[in-house]
Write a protein that holds these residues in place. Structure first.
Motif, PDB file in Angstrom:
ATOM      1  N   LEU A  92       0.836  -1.195   0.000  1.00 56.58           N
ATOM      2  CA  LEU A  92       0.000   0.000   0.000  1.00 56.58           C
ATOM      3  C   LEU A  92       0.879   1.256   0.000  1.00 56.58           C
ATOM      4  N   THR A  93       0.297   2.382  -0.376  1.00 58.03           N
ATOM      5  CA  THR A  93       1.000   3.661  -0.314  1.00 58.03           C
ATOM      6  C   THR A  93       0.988   4.174   1.132  1.00 58.03           C
ATOM      7  N   ALA A  94       1.730   5.257   1.381  1.00 58.06           N
ATOM      8  CA  ALA A  94       1.720   5.878   2.705  1.00 58.06           C
ATOM      9  C   ALA A  94       0.303   6.314   3.070  1.00 58.06           C
ATOM     10  N   PHE A  95      -0.379   6.943   2.116  1.00 60.75           N
ATOM     11  CA  PHE A  95      -1.753   7.410   2.356  1.00 60.75           C
ATOM     12  C   PHE A  95      -2.666   6.227   2.702  1.00 60.75           C
ATOM     13  N   GLU A  96      -2.538   5.131   1.940  1.00 66.10           N
ATOM     14  CA  GLU A  96      -3.409   3.969   2.161  1.00 66.10           C
ATOM     15  C   GLU A  96      -3.116   3.315   3.509  1.00 66.10           C
ATOM     16  N   ASN A  97      -1.843   3.284   3.919  1.00 62.74           N
ATOM     17  CA  ASN A  97      -1.507   2.754   5.247  1.00 62.74           C
ATOM     18  C   ASN A  97      -2.212   3.555   6.327  1.00 62.74           C
ATOM     19  N   ILE A 112      -4.927  12.473   7.789  1.00 62.70           N
ATOM     20  CA  ILE A 112      -3.877  11.791   7.016  1.00 62.70           C
ATOM     21  C   ILE A 112      -2.952  12.819   6.376  1.00 62.70           C
ATOM     22  N   TYR A 113      -3.541  13.818   5.731  1.00 62.57           N
ATOM     23  CA  TYR A 113      -2.729  14.846   5.066  1.00 62.57           C
ATOM     24  C   TYR A 113      -1.886  15.613   6.083  1.00 62.57           C
ATOM     25  N   GLN A 114      -2.455  15.850   7.264  1.00 64.58           N
ATOM     26  CA  GLN A 114      -1.731  16.607   8.303  1.00 64.58           C
ATOM     27  C   GLN A 114      -0.479  15.857   8.750  1.00 64.58           C
ATOM     28  N   VAL A 115      -0.642  14.567   9.064  1.00 61.01           N
ATOM     29  CA  VAL A 115       0.524  13.840   9.591  1.00 61.01           C
ATOM     30  C   VAL A 115       1.540  13.546   8.489  1.00 61.01           C
ATOM     31  N   LEU A 116       1.097  13.315   7.259  1.00 54.79           N
ATOM     32  CA  LEU A 116       2.050  13.112   6.160  1.00 54.79           C
ATOM     33  C   LEU A 116       2.886  14.368   5.945  1.00 54.79           C
ATOM     34  N   GLU A 117       2.259  15.531   6.084  1.00 53.52           N
ATOM     35  CA  GLU A 117       3.017  16.783   5.949  1.00 53.52           C
ATOM     36  C   GLU A 117       3.995  16.935   7.105  1.00 53.52           C
ATOM     37  N   THR A 118       3.556  16.597   8.309  1.00 57.08           N
ATOM     38  CA  THR A 118       4.415  16.719   9.496  1.00 57.08           C
ATOM     39  C   THR A 118       5.696  15.912   9.339  1.00 57.08           C
ATOM     40  N   VAL A 119       5.580  14.692   8.806  1.00 58.61           N
ATOM     41  CA  VAL A 119       6.760  13.814   8.714  1.00 58.61           C
ATOM     42  C   VAL A 119       7.452  13.899   7.354  1.00 58.61           C
ATOM     43  N   GLY A 120       6.988  14.801   6.486  1.00 52.52           N
ATOM     44  CA  GLY A 120       7.657  15.009   5.209  1.00 52.52           C
ATOM     45  C   GLY A 120       7.405  13.935   4.165  1.00 52.52           C
ATOM     46  N   LEU A 121       6.205  13.340   4.185  1.00 47.81           N
ATOM     47  CA  LEU A 121       5.891  12.278   3.217  1.00 47.81           C
ATOM     48  C   LEU A 121       4.678  12.618   2.351  1.00 47.81           C
ATOM     49  N   LYS A 122       4.276  13.873   2.312  1.00 46.18           N
ATOM     50  CA  LYS A 122       3.029  14.216   1.608  1.00 46.18           C
ATOM     51  C   LYS A 122       3.163  14.090   0.087  1.00 46.18           C
ATOM     52  N   ASP A 123       4.394  14.061  -0.429  1.00 44.04           N
ATOM     53  CA  ASP A 123       4.576  14.001  -1.878  1.00 44.04           C
ATOM     54  C   ASP A 123       4.971  12.616  -2.386  1.00 44.04           C
ATOM     55  N   THR A 124       4.692  11.574  -1.597  1.00 43.27           N
ATOM     56  CA  THR A 124       5.088  10.218  -2.020  1.00 43.27           C
ATOM     57  C   THR A 124       4.094   9.592  -3.003  1.00 43.27           C
ATOM     58  N   GLY A 125       2.917  10.199  -3.132  1.00 41.86           N
ATOM     59  CA  GLY A 125       1.959   9.802  -4.167  1.00 41.86           C
ATOM     60  C   GLY A 125       1.624   8.323  -4.169  1.00 41.86           C
ATOM     61  N   LYS A 126       1.821   7.677  -5.333  1.00 42.85           N
ATOM     62  CA  LYS A 126       1.427   6.272  -5.490  1.00 42.85           C
ATOM     63  C   LYS A 126       2.578   5.295  -5.212  1.00 42.85           C
ATOM     64  N   LYS A 137      10.327   4.736   5.923  1.00 41.43           N
ATOM     65  CA  LYS A 137       9.489   3.807   6.694  1.00 41.43           C
ATOM     66  C   LYS A 137       9.413   4.232   8.159  1.00 41.43           C
ATOM     67  N   GLN A 138      10.550   4.689   8.707  1.00 41.65           N
ATOM     68  CA  GLN A 138      10.540   5.156  10.096  1.00 41.65           C
ATOM     69  C   GLN A 138       9.636   6.375  10.247  1.00 41.65           C
ATOM     70  N   ARG A 139       9.705   7.288   9.282  1.00 42.50           N
ATOM     71  CA  ARG A 139       8.872   8.486   9.355  1.00 42.50           C
ATOM     72  C   ARG A 139       7.392   8.134   9.213  1.00 42.50           C
ATOM     73  N   LEU A 140       7.091   7.121   8.396  1.00 42.02           N
ATOM     74  CA  LEU A 140       5.695   6.679   8.286  1.00 42.02           C
ATOM     75  C   LEU A 140       5.241   6.040   9.603  1.00 42.02           C
ATOM     76  N   GLY A 141       6.139   5.303  10.240  1.00 44.70           N
ATOM     77  CA  GLY A 141       5.820   4.737  11.554  1.00 44.70           C
ATOM     78  C   GLY A 141       5.522   5.834  12.569  1.00 44.70           C
ATOM     79  N   ILE A 142       6.286   6.921  12.518  1.00 43.57           N
ATOM     80  CA  ILE A 142       6.043   8.051  13.413  1.00 43.57           C
ATOM     81  C   ILE A 142       4.719   8.733  13.051  1.00 43.57           C
ATOM     82  N   ALA A 143       4.410   8.808  11.753  1.00 44.19           N
ATOM     83  CA  ALA A 143       3.123   9.380  11.327  1.00 44.19           C
ATOM     84  C   ALA A 143       1.962   8.598  11.939  1.00 44.19           C
ATOM     85  N   ILE A 144       2.082   7.276  11.948  1.00 40.82           N
ATOM     86  CA  ILE A 144       1.041   6.433  12.552  1.00 40.82           C
ATOM     87  C   ILE A 144       0.952   6.709  14.055  1.00 40.82           C
TER      88      ILE A 144
END
Length: 234
Positions: A92-97, A112-126, A137-144
């Motif tokens: 899955l993508t970061a958004f889908e996770n 979702i958009y807020q935390v992706l922006e916070t951890v610098g992953l908002k432009d990972t798209g598909k 992956k660590q930053r996505l874990g922190i986003a969660i």
């Protein structure tokens, strides 16, 4: 003298695995709004302590006080945690996770958009998470971990396996959290990564809290750490 408000305290916390004592009489004091570094060699008991704070392990004895109250499971709604490696869906993508967590927690998609922006992953798209670098992956874990707007964020060895750029990016991200009202407890055995980051430290060795206190960023943390772990009197 200003009275320090503690967001989390432990009192004489112990954990036995069978007859083996892994954590022995640990009494932490984590000031609200701080970055608290829980330091110690590998196998010192840091992860065991963090797992007790997040309800993954039950203390053998002792007390955990969080938000001024004895620890209860409903306090986890106010605590975010990344213990060991983040559990992610590689297909899955970061958004889908994060969408999975939004549905589980009944939170709006906007979060979702807020935390992706916070951890610098908002432009990972598909891009699928399986194609992410370790740092992403660590930053996505922190986003969660941030998803439920926690007041307390617990991170266990968050820079393990990261390259120098990934470590620097994660360090800057963690440094930003107290400005957002988030207190951070960060465990690590890498002194260089936390020396410019933490406000307070607790040094764990052989399951015991050997030192605890405020630290300045120009202090010789490595020297202090080695003296404490080796039992050298200052």
């Amino acid at each position: 003298m200003v009275k320090v408000e503690y967001i989390l305290e432990t009192k004489n916390l112990k954990k036995f695995y069978g007859k083996q004592l892994a954590v022995n009489d640990v009494s932490l004091k984590v000031p609200k709004g701080s970055i608290y570094g829980l330091l110690g060699p590998n196998g010192a008991g840091k992860s065991t302590i963090l797992k007790m704070l997040t309800g993954l392990l039950r203390p053998s004895s002792g007390e955990i006080i969080v938000f001024g109250e004895p620890w209860q499971r409903n306090h986890l709604e106010r605590i975010g945690a990344l213990i060991e490696s983040p559990a992610l869906y590689g297909n899955l993508t970061a958004f889908e996770n994060l969408l999975v967590h939004a549905k589980l927690m009944a939170l709006p998609k906007e979060r979702i958009y807020q935390v992706l922006e916070t951890v610098g992953l908002k432009d990972t798209g598909k891009k699928l998470v399986a194609q992410f670098s370790m740092g992403m992956k660590q930053r996505l874990g922190i986003a969660i971990a941030l998803f439920g707007c926690p007041e307390l964020l617990i991170l266990d060895e968050p820079t393990n396996g990261l390259d120098p750029i990934g470590i620097q990016e994660l360090r800057e991200l963690i440094r930003s959290f107290p400005k957002s009202g988030i207190t951070v407890i960060l465990s690590s055995h890498m002194l260089s990564e936390v020396s410019q980051l933490v406000d307070y430290i607790g040094i764990i060795s052989d399951g015991e809290l050997k030192y605890q206190g405020k630290i300045s960023h120009d202090e010789d943390l490595e020297g202090l750490f080695m003296n404490v772990v080796r039992g050298v009197k200052k």
